[in-house]
Scaffold this motif. Structure first.
Motif, mmCIF file in Angstrom:
data_model
loop_
_atom_site.group_PDB
_atom_site.id
_atom_site.type_symbol
_atom_site.label_atom_id
_atom_site.label_comp_id
_atom_site.label_asym_id
_atom_site.label_seq_id
_atom_site.Cartn_x
_atom_site.Cartn_y
_atom_site.Cartn_z
ATOM 1 N N PHE A 137 0.848 -1.186 0.000
ATOM 2 C CA PHE A 137 0.000 0.000 0.000
ATOM 3 C C PHE A 137 0.879 1.230 0.000
ATOM 4 C CE2 PHE A 137 -2.353 -3.351 2.109
ATOM 5 C CZ PHE A 137 -3.579 -3.296 1.462
ATOM 6 N N ARG A 138 0.459 2.215 -0.786
ATOM 7 C CA ARG A 138 1.138 3.519 -0.793
ATOM 8 C C ARG A 138 0.088 4.577 -0.515
ATOM 9 N NH1 ARG A 138 2.357 7.374 -5.058
ATOM 10 N NH2 ARG A 138 1.444 5.879 -6.513
ATOM 11 N N HIS A 164 -3.132 3.759 -2.663
ATOM 12 C CA HIS A 164 -2.834 2.879 -3.795
ATOM 13 C C HIS A 164 -2.609 1.472 -3.236
ATOM 14 C CE1 HIS A 164 -2.017 6.306 -6.530
ATOM 15 N NE2 HIS A 164 -1.649 6.889 -5.394
ATOM 16 N N TRP A 165 -3.297 0.521 -3.805
ATOM 17 C CA TRP A 165 -3.152 -0.871 -3.383
ATOM 18 C C TRP A 165 -2.506 -1.617 -4.542
ATOM 19 C CZ3 TRP A 165 -7.588 -4.799 -4.048
ATOM 20 C CH2 TRP A 165 -7.150 -6.076 -3.679
ATOM 21 N N GLU A 199 -6.441 2.468 -7.177
ATOM 22 C CA GLU A 199 -6.370 3.750 -6.496
ATOM 23 C C GLU A 199 -7.702 3.998 -5.808
ATOM 24 O OE1 GLU A 199 -6.510 8.223 -7.976
ATOM 25 O OE2 GLU A 199 -4.596 7.264 -8.485
ATOM 26 N N TYR A 200 -7.638 4.437 -4.555
ATOM 27 C CA TYR A 200 -8.831 4.678 -3.759
ATOM 28 C C TYR A 200 -8.747 6.080 -3.176
ATOM 29 C CZ TYR A 200 -12.006 4.301 0.229
ATOM 30 O OH TYR A 200 -12.986 4.521 1.154
#
Length: 109
Positions: A61-62, A74-75, A101-102
């Protein structure tokens, strides 16, 4: 470390934290042929060994966390893509097959 960003490497099944930029791990993301290659440095040999054992079940995860701006998550799903660790340099290289992207600000007001 990237300003206003952080990275987490987690076990997807248990959610266990395996490595994090908050612990001094630095990272670089590169796009290669539709995949994302994430290179982390400063990963201890204990962390590296555990990550290699769990590599088919890894998530990375970022989080982009700009001051005054919305958080963007970001996963990166690893799946069966390569994960390599070099204990001598403390370098972990993870190839992710997909990225989602969330944006929480688009869902929660």
């Amino acid at each position: 470390m990237h300003k206003d960003e952080r990275v987490l490497v987690k076990h997807s099944v248990t959610g266990r934290m395996l490595a994090a930029s908050a612990d001094g791990v630095e990272y670089v993301l590169e796009r290669e042929g539709g995949q994302t290659v994430i290179t982390l440095t400063g990963v201890s040999s204990e962390q590296g060994a555990e990550i290699l054992k769990l590599w088919p079940e890894l998530n990375v995860f970022r989080f982009e966390e700009p001051p005054g701006g919305p958080v963007v998550k970001h996963w990166y799903y690893v799946g069966n893509h390569p994960v390599q660790y070099d204990a001598a340099s403390g370098r972990l290289t993870v190839t992710a097959e997909s990225e989602i992207e969330y944006r929480p600000d688009r869902y929660w007001q």
